[in-house]
Design an enzyme around this catalytic site. Structure first.
Site, PDB file in Angstrom:
ATOM      1  N   GLU A  46       0.857  -1.173   0.000  1.00  0.00           N
ATOM      2  CA  GLU A  46       0.000   0.000   0.000  1.00  0.00           C
ATOM      3  C   GLU A  46       0.899   1.230   0.000  1.00  0.00           C
ATOM      4  O   GLU A  46       1.640   1.477   0.944  1.00  0.00           O
ATOM      5  CB  GLU A  46      -0.901  -0.016   1.249  1.00  0.00           C
ATOM      6  CG  GLU A  46      -1.845   1.168   1.347  1.00  0.00           C
ATOM      7  CD  GLU A  46      -2.711   1.124   2.613  1.00  0.00           C
ATOM      8  OE1 GLU A  46      -3.007   0.002   3.102  1.00  0.00           O
ATOM      9  OE2 GLU A  46      -3.071   2.195   3.117  1.00  0.00           O
ATOM     10  N   ASP A  57      -4.447  10.408   9.551  1.00  0.00           N
ATOM     11  CA  ASP A  57      -3.152   9.856   9.930  1.00  0.00           C
ATOM     12  C   ASP A  57      -2.593  10.454  11.211  1.00  0.00           C
ATOM     13  O   ASP A  57      -2.729  11.643  11.470  1.00  0.00           O
ATOM     14  CB  ASP A  57      -2.149  10.044   8.793  1.00  0.00           C
ATOM     15  CG  ASP A  57      -2.442   9.096   7.646  1.00  0.00           C
ATOM     16  OD1 ASP A  57      -2.530   7.886   7.902  1.00  0.00           O
ATOM     17  OD2 ASP A  57      -2.621   9.563   6.513  1.00  0.00           O
TER      18      ASP A  57
END
Lengths: 256, 407
Positions: A46, A57
């Protein structure tokens, strides 16, 4: 058949998806990281497309995005780096990022290029289902790029089923409501994974957020098809020089 | 597009701007709010408490003041809507009062907020103290250094101030951190956004809470002049909450010109600006689709304005739509223009305005005004928080200040 589907046909448990920000630690290390991951036994790669404002994030991945942007990574540069990747990389590769840079690149142009270089799937956590259905589904289907939806412990069954119907590749089960890299206990979340299992979804389920080592990987895989590691791998890359040996040691540590 | 300028569609769109571009982790919270905000806000017991607090705690209605000497200077008629007289010093509290009551009715026991200059942080800390609810304010590390008095105010009011250390360490990043904190603790927490930005329903909810500004303007102008409608309403725009409030009840009155004034910083093309409609492109920031200042690659740019409250690389979707459709007229004022307007307002009207509000006053110079015009300027905040900047500006400018006195 898509590479992701092919993978899950051959292997439906303990699938390991490893995340790394493209252009991190160095602008030109993207392919080196990918090769190292493939050689070390990761099942899916990924790649994160760095963005200035990555809402989902945590600190570690944010910081790696900042480094990658400063290194000069852009979508255009990334596609250029990936142009010949299918000469070397056989395992599925997915791109993760945020919608804004892709809108600037052009969503359709992006999908077309992604397909051309051999990208298999896309994770864009800030495309909600409503927007996906009205704006983006048709384009993604046309270019045969899988779109992977996130679900969380708070997502209703109705919505999980909708994500399963609309999405393809796999379902990204966020282990707990959090940003990436937060340490919430995976073992406490078993009832949630069991619930997902009992729904008998069309797509396989991979667990992400909070997976960092052998114990958490195994716990995450107990009731699902596999797991995704990001923050812990970025941390490992931060702490060493040789990408190949760091990656080998890291993956060995996780898979045991 | 046939959608309203004032109210978004069910999915939160004003024309092509708006929506809710949020990760799944925030979906339950935002959806809960979307389904309930209108019902909660217009419930009689809510309205009763809200109106009472606006009156007795905030000090509303704020005066609509005929600015005689300013009017004379520009040979027209100018009124100042005195939001600077609100408790805590700016219009921001209209929204935080509303949202804390929403949060209570949603059963939330913790509040988070972002702040740039600290005005929204102070307004949030204030209502949390009033209601005895835990309050955490995210503020860019750089802004914490620059805005020490407001940091002290928030702490005195019992809030925890958390430095945002990511990215450029200013408002944009404080907002990111607040959203991340919400993702990590969604269940019992309400996020009080301070402007008409963020995922739907925030822009609409905040605009509705701020709309009290234009509601009062209409009634007060009628009382003073016999007519409810001015020819122009002028307000500064960063995210755009005071402008949304000042425009709201005039949006459907085509005779009223809506003038939004952005911060040009050192100048539109200087690379140090915050004039989003001039420099931005369609993009996504903090959960909504709007105009965003960004690089060709779609990385969000750090803007510049002398005024921390306008120092934002986006703009609320309602304003992007007003700009796009031409219903609103968008001007800009530089740092220097704004500073000049600060002293003009001080010396002509005896009012020390906030730097943000001074941008609205600075627009007067650029407009082709008629004697028969009736202009309302939204004086969104007072200048106490900017005193250090003003003191700095006066050093070496004493002579200039003296000279401009007989204006």
């Amino acid at each position: 058949m898509s590479r992701i589907k092919d993978l899950f046909n051959k292997k439906n448990s303990n699938v390991l998806n490893v995340y790394c920000t493209a252009g991190f630690p160095h602008l030109c290390s993207t392919l080196e990281v990918m090769n190292a991951l493939q050689e070390s036994g990761a099942d899916i790669i990924e790649l994160g497309m760095p963005y200035s404002d990555p809402l989902a994030d945590g600190e570690v991945i944010q910081a790696s995005s900042g480094v990658a942007i400063a290194n000069g990574m852009t979508i255009e540069v990334l596609f250029e780096q990936l142009k010949a990747m299918r000469n070397e990389i056989q395992i599925p590769v997915i791109l993760m990022g945020y919608l804004n840079p892709i809108l600037q690149y052009g969503f359709e142009r992006f999908c077309k290029r992604a397909k051309e270089v051999g990208i298999d799937g896309l994770i864009l956590p800030d495309i909600p289902m409503f927007e996906f259905e009205t704006e983006y589904n048709e384009i993604l289907s046309h270019y045969e790029v899988d779109f992977i939806f996130l679900v969380t412990p708070e997502t209703s069954e109705e919505r999980i089923r909708k994500a399963d119907k609309l999405g393809s590749g796999f379902i990204y089960a966020v282990s707990s409501s959090s940003t990436t890299g937060k340490n919430k206990s995976i073992t406490e979340q078993q009832p949630y994974f069991e619930r997902l299992k009992s729904l008998q979804l069309r797509n396989p389920v991979l667990v992400g957020f909070g997976i960092k080592d052998k114990a958490t990987f195994e716990a995450a895989c107990t009731n699902t098809n596999g797991a995704i590691i990001g923050t812990a791998y970025i941390k490992a890359l931060e702490n060493g020089q040789d990408i190949s040996s760091i990656t080998k040691a890291f993956i060995n540590g996780v898979k045991g | 597009m046939t959608t309203s300028h004032k109210e978004p569609t069910e999915q939160g769109y004003y024309g092509k701007f708006g929506g809710a571009f949020i990760p799944e982790m925030l979906y339950p919270n935002v959806e809960e709010l979307r389904q309930q905000y209108l019902e909660i806000m217009y419930e009689p017991s809510f309205q009763k408490e809200f109106q009472q607090l606006l009156k007795d705690y905030v000090g509303r209605p704020t005066p609509l003041f005929y600015a005689e000497r300013l009017s004379k200077k520009y040979n027209t008629t100018i009124y100042l809507k005195r939001e600077d007289l609100c408790h805590t010093g700016a219009h921001k509290i209209n929204n935080t009062i509303g949202q804390i009551l929403v949060a209570q009715r949603l059963g939330k026991n913790k509040i988070i907020a972002e702040t740039g200059a600290g005005q929204h942080g102070v307004a949030t800390a204030t209502v949390c103290a009033l209601k005895g609810i835990e309050c955490v304010v995210y503020m860019g590390e750089k802004d914490i250094e620059r805005q020490a008095p407001n940091v002290a105010r928030m702490k005195m009011l019992g809030a925890t101030v958390v430095p945002a250390k990511s990215g450029s360490k200013t408002l944009k990043d404080a907002t990111n951190e607040a959203i991340r904190a919400w993702i990590n603790e969604p269940k019992d927490t309400h996020y009080i956004i301070g402007s008409v930005v963020g995922p739907h329903p925030y822009p609409d909810m905040v605009a509705r809470f701020q709309s009290v500004i234009s509601e009062e303007m209409r009634a007060q102008l009628k009382e003073k002049t016999g007519s409810e409608l001015p020819t122009h309403v002028i307000a500064c725009v960063g995210g755009g909450s005071n402008a949304a409030g000042a425009f709201y009840h005039f949006i459907d009155e085509p005779s009223v010109k809506l003038i939004a004034v952005e911060a040009a910083g050192h100048g539109i093309n200087s690379g140090m600006s915050a004039a989003t409609t001039q420099l931005g492109r369609l993009g996504i920031l903090h959960g909504s689709k709007s105009l965003v200042m960004q690089t060709a690659d779609g990385q969000v740019i750090e803007p510049h304005s002398i005024s921390a409250g306008l120092d934002y690389p986006g703009i609320g979707p309602m304003h992007a739509h007003l700009f796009d459709s031409g219903r609103g007229e968008f001007l800009s004022a530089t740092d220097d223009d704004a500073m000049e307007a600060v002293f003009e307002c001080c010396q002509l009207e005896g009012i020390i305005p906030a730097l943000e509000s001074a941008h609205a006053i600075a627009a007067l110079k650029q407009m082709d005004l008629k004697q028969t015009d009736k202009i309302i300027i939204c004086l969104s905040g007072r200048g106490d928080k900017d005193l250090a900047t003003y003191m700095h500006a006066m050093e070496g400018k004493d002579e200039l200040t003296q000279k401009s006195r007989p204006l």
